[in-house]
Design an enzyme around this catalytic site. Sequence first.
Site, PDB file in Angstrom:
ATOM      1  CE  LYS A 265      -3.262   2.670   2.895  1.00 17.73           C
ATOM      2  NZ  LYS A 265      -4.207   2.668   4.031  1.00 17.73           N
ATOM      3  CG  ASP A 270      -5.506   8.028   4.334  1.00 23.09           C
ATOM      4  OD1 ASP A 270      -6.402   8.643   3.708  1.00 23.09           O
ATOM      5  OD2 ASP A 270      -5.726   7.034   5.054  1.00 23.09           O
ATOM      6  CE  LYS A 277      -6.696   8.951   7.715  1.00 20.58           C
ATOM      7  NZ  LYS A 277      -7.374   7.832   8.375  1.00 20.58           N
ATOM      8  CG  ASP A 288      -1.967   5.308   4.690  1.00 21.96           C
ATOM      9  OD1 ASP A 288      -1.814   4.277   5.373  1.00 21.96           O
ATOM     10  OD2 ASP A 288      -3.063   5.649   4.187  1.00 21.96           O
ATOM     11  CG  ASP A 347      -9.968   7.656   6.203  1.00 25.15           C
ATOM     12  OD1 ASP A 347      -8.876   7.605   5.598  1.00 25.15           O
ATOM     13  OD2 ASP A 347     -10.081   7.911   7.407  1.00 25.15           O
ATOM     14  CD  GLU A 349      -6.655   5.288   2.193  1.00 23.44           C
ATOM     15  OE1 GLU A 349      -7.679   5.425   2.890  1.00 23.44           O
ATOM     16  OE2 GLU A 349      -5.537   5.044   2.681  1.00 23.44           O
ATOM     17  NE  ARG A 351     -10.907  -1.123   3.400  1.00 26.07           N
ATOM     18  CZ  ARG A 351     -11.546  -1.303   4.574  1.00 26.07           C
ATOM     19  NH1 ARG A 351     -12.707  -1.951   4.610  1.00 26.07           N
ATOM     20  NH2 ARG A 351     -11.020  -0.847   5.688  1.00 26.07           N
TER      21      ARG A 351
END
Length: 502
Positions: A265, A270, A277, A288, A347, A349, A351
């Site tokens: 990933k 993020d 967030k 991230d 959020d 994201e 996956r």
Amino acid sequence: MTALTLSTAGAATLRADALVVGVAKSGKELIVAPGAEAVDKAFDGRLAAVLETLGASGAEGEATKLPAPAGLKAPVVLAVGLGGAPEDGEAFGTETLRRAAGTAARALFGTKKAAFALPVADAAAVSAVGEGALLGAYAFTAYQEVGKDAKRPLAEVALLGAKPRDKAHKAAAERAQAVAEEINRARDLINTPPNDLTPAAFAAAVQTAGKEHGLKVQVLDEKALAKGGYGGILGVGAGSENPPRLVRVAYTHPKAEKTLALVGKGITYDSGGISLKPAGHNETMKCDMSGAAAVFSTVVAAARLGLEANVTGWLALAENMPSGSATRPGDVLRMYSGKTVEVLNTDAEGRLVLADALTRASEENPDAIVDVATLTGAMMLALGSRTFGIMANDDEFRSTVHEVAEEVGEASWPMPLPADLRKGMDSPTADIANMGERMGGGLVAGLFLQEFVGEGITWAHLDIAGPAYHEGAPYGYTPKGGTGSSVRTLVRLAERAAEGEL
Ligand code: BES
Ligand code: MN
Ligand code: ZN
């Protein structure tokens, strides 16, 4: 970069700025660990007594500096705690040594050359001390004024007690250097601020390293991603001025019998996207992309070690930002696999980008896929901030990954993929939603990923949201910021692949 050498010199005669020794607790007593006999002799056999006077207990994490007596070439002795002494005839554990060496290296910031006289009974211990020292001697100074001496890590580490002419010891030191440097590469990438480490900049860094280490690098830019139908990666990157990338970085060996695919990933920042967030949750979200950094570092490490395996890295790089072009909660994405996903929360994201990369990686039919991701806050709630979770579609492989992590000193724990959690992701509009039940959120994310792994392919998922980025005080060889979590585990898995065991 800190240099690592094996030296046959005696502790008393080697020229160094500091001499590192180990001390341990034996009952109520403090004892000097093997390897430091000559140092103890220079103290007239009173080193333990002197250290006790200074308040040393031998506890892990403890570092005590004292001036060296005449008779030692080094001006300073640093005693690091090793915790409880092992039973008679047993050796200190490798992770204990790794941490102690890291503690010593951190205590010696500003020192040029240190000689480590720690107990190195075998090649595994040589490797652990070498890794710990080089990992402890890490600083991220790219954005700070130079010349701050206190911030300069050890330039030279000499390991005493190891045998430079012993093949296994030499190989152990070389392996330690390669692995530690690659972990430090991952740390640098993680610590680089997101205004500089965009998906394109990350891809460029892979291309540069790829040239240096003979790797094959292919980069799909936003046009190629659109042409290929990578709806997950494009959907996550849609809100950003910095377009997404999918990078394939491959190490191959002509004698390889196994292929390990690693998927990372790589969200360079993020923000949460439209499901923004709140303040307090986004300050560290440059981390991230830690999964992609770990994957990249592992592929380079495999090349440096010349492993007889193929290791293919897939880096799913995107920046998750809110804007007029961003994916909205309610949008449906058509993924690379052809499946549709209703995005209920922008959020979630990770996956989405991983799903496309997993499908793509599966097309090459590797012997196993391992993905690594700072995927869920839920995994941190479950396991805390030092342990990563392992999920898999194969119980045996999950155990293997767990054992390998244990072997290299990384804390992890096997987690289930309970089938009943799948229905929470049912969508009235699309094939699946990107959110499910809140309870067991880390497992829900794992179940989502599983849907995008090719039929019959062995797969494991590491959720490193906890250990990827260290916010507390440094300890052992772990600094503040990016840690390089999972690299040691992945490198060991690649070595196993080279041994034919995947
Ligand atoms: N990158 C985060 C997970 C994360 C949180 C990593 C804290 C490191 C530290 C991930 O993209 C995320 O936001 N996950 C959500 C998923 C939820 C919306 C289903 C989460 O965990 O809250
Ligand atoms: Mn997120
Ligand atoms: Zn994320």
